[in-house]
Design a protein around this motif. Structure first.
Motif: not given
Length: 116
Positions: A26-34, A50-52, A65-70
Motif C-alpha cells: 500500500r502507499s508508503i505515505f500511510s506509514f510513519n516510518s520505513m 530509517q526514514i520518517f 557514510d556508506r548506506f542510504t535509504v531512498i
C-alpha cells in the motif's frame, strides 16, 4: 494486511555496491516510518537506516557514510543503497514499516553476502 517484499540481495565482492528494494502493498505515505534492519548469524537484529514521514532520516553511526535509504513514493518502494561493502556487512536485510496505529510490519528478508 500489509506486505513488504524485499529483493536485490546476493553475492557481491568487497568494495562493491548493491541496492536493495522493499515494495509495499500500500502507499508508503500511510506509514510513519520505513526502514532497513539487518541480522547476521548469531547476532541481534540491528537498525541500518530509517526514514520518517516527517523529519530527517536516521542511520546507524557506523553505516551512515556508506548506506542510504531512498524512497520512491510513486512505486511504493523504499531502497537501501549500499556502497563500499565489507565482509562484515553480510547479513539478512529486513524491511520494516510502522503505521500510524503503532503496528510494525516486517518483510521476510533478503540475504546479502560480501565475499571475494
Amino acid at each position: 494486511q500489509v506486505q513488504l517484499v524485499e529483493s536485490g540481495g546476493g553475492l557481491v565482492q568487497p568494495g562493491g555496491s548493491l541496492r536493495l528494494s522493499c515494495a509495499a502493498s500500500r502507499s508508503i505515505f500511510s506509514f510513519n516510518s520505513m526502514g532497513w534492519y539487518r541480522q547476521a548469524p548469531g547476532e541481534q537484529r540491528e537498525l541500518v537506516g530509517q526514514i520518517f514521514r516527517f523529519g530527517s532520516p536516521k542511520y546507524a553511526d557506523s553505516l551512515k557514510d556508506r548506506f542510504t535509504v531512498i524512497r520512491d513514493n510513486a512505486k511504493n518502494t523504499v531502497y537501501l543503497q549500499m556502497n563500499s561493502l565489507k565482509p562484515e556487512d553480510s547479513a539478512v536485510y529486513y524491511c520494516k514499516a510502522s503505521d500510524t496505529s503503532g503496528n510494525d510490519y516486517w518483510g521476510k528478508g533478503t540475504l546479502v553476502t560480501v565475499s571475494s
